[in-house]
Design an enzyme around this catalytic site. Structure first.
Site, PDB file in Angstrom:
ATOM      1  CG  ASP A  24     -54.476 123.668  -7.939  1.00  0.00           C
ATOM      2  OD1 ASP A  24     -53.207 122.617  -8.145  1.00  0.00           O
ATOM      3  OD2 ASP A  24     -54.825 123.729  -6.285  1.00  0.00           O
ATOM      4  CG  ASN A  42     -58.654 123.378  -5.685  1.00  0.00           C
ATOM      5  OD1 ASN A  42     -59.394 123.688  -5.241  1.00  0.00           O
ATOM      6  ND2 ASN A  42     -57.481 124.002  -5.172  1.00  0.00           N
ATOM      7  N   GLY A  91     -58.661 121.083  -2.070  1.00  0.00           N
ATOM      8  CA  GLY A  91     -57.695 120.082  -2.894  1.00  0.00           C
ATOM      9  C   GLY A  91     -57.350 120.051  -3.917  1.00  0.00           C
ATOM     10  CB  ALA A 117     -52.323 130.652  -8.226  1.00  0.00           C
TER      11      ALA A 117
END
Length: 315
Positions: free
Chosen positions: A257, A37, A33, A255
């Site tokens: 996030d 995250n 999510g 990545a």
């Protein structure tokens, strides 16, 4: 509370072997999510973060809540729905390419989140409200909740952080574009990718993307450039900040996030924009070292060692 965010989190089933899912028989369970995250990544970096959503009153919902709470994120505003299920997703892996992702989220509990589910005092308590375009795409009620949260935040001097996170599996670009552009006009900090710049502005030139969104009212634009790093733009400066090379990434999901969390961490620590971007690049790169959406997010000490510098100190 330093950062508050909300949106759908799902249970992720990661295959233990590569190849088509019809031949895979064993999976590892985790969560996925975008908003959770970011919350988890910020908590690991040492920040006070709150995340909320609607979850099914089922074992998958209980699992998501336990995992996120265990990462040090405040989950006290979660709502459970006995009538709807928690969403699921499965990954399908092949060697050294991004995995295919299959979602089972239609009519999930999170898709029914509404204005009535918001704790406005909780949003007012934050320094930053982080939202993504995924929540905008879930349903009309979720979209209304996002706009109400933004309205509440802006009227209480809470910064708006926005990752467009355009998911064309959830909605078409003709529907998505005007909604996302409306949010961008209200955002203080924006995290577009080059592909999203192309979809929204018709250009994948990072400088044109940065300037275009600044002209719409954003204060800071950080254009994600993958392994090349990022381009940051504000009314005072612009800068191209080199990324960190990962030769054989395990999993690139998460990545972006991690990048957003790293950048927000820099802002909260009063770093300048270049330092915030360097931190964002490092957290995003470290996210790709581990299989899974959020497992690779580092602590603040770990990311300092990864960067090989000691300029990042609490101030």
């Amino acid at each position: 509370m330093e950062v508050v965010t909300f949106g759908e989190s799902m249970v992720l089933f990661n295959p233990d072997a590569n190849g088509p899912l019809r031949y895979v028989h064993h999976f590892s369970k985790s969560i996925a999510g975008a908003e959770s995250n970011v919350a988890i990544a910020l908590a690991r970096l040492g920040h006070e973060v709150g995340w909320f959503s609607k979850l099914g009153e089922d074992e998958f919902g209980r699992y998501i809540q336990a995992v996120i709470r265990g990462e040090g994120v405040d989950v006290s505003k979660i709502i459970t729905d006995p009538e709807k299920n928690t969403g699921l997703l499965f990954k399908e892996r092949f060697v050294h390419v991004n995995p295919n992702v299959y979602y089972y989220r239609k009519h999930s509990a999170a898709s029914s989140i509404s204005v009535e589910d918001l704790d406005l005092e909780y949003i007012k308590s934050a320094k930053i409200l982080h939202i993504t375009g995924i929540t905008l795409a879930l349903s009309d009620t979720a979209r209304n909740a996002v706009f109400k949260a933004i309205e509440t935040a802006k009227s209480n001097d809470v910064l708006i952080s926005f990752d467009p996170n355009i998911r064309l599996k959830l909605w078409g670009i003709e529907e998505a574009r005007p909604v996302i552009m409306e949010v961008i006009k209200m955002a203080d900090i924006l995290f577009p990718g080059k592909d999203e710049g192309k979809l929204l502005l018709g250009t994948d030139d990072h400088r044109e993307i940065g300037r275009g969104f600044l002209d719409m009212g954003c204060k800071i634009v950080a254009v994600k450039l993958g392994k090349e790093g990022c381009y940051i733009a504000s009314r005072e400066r612009e800068d191209l900040v080199a990324g960190y090379i990962v030769e054989k990434p395990e999993d690139t999901v998460g990545a972006g996030d991690g990048f957003a969390a790293g950048f927000l961490s820099g802002i909260l620590r009063n770093f300048n924009l270049r330092q915030s971007a360097q931190l964002a690049n490092a957290v995003g790169a470290m996210a790709t070292l581990v299989k899974g959406d959020m497992e690779g997010f580092p602590t603040f000490d770990q990311v300092k060692k990864f960067m090989g510098i000691e300029i990042y100190i609490d101030r």
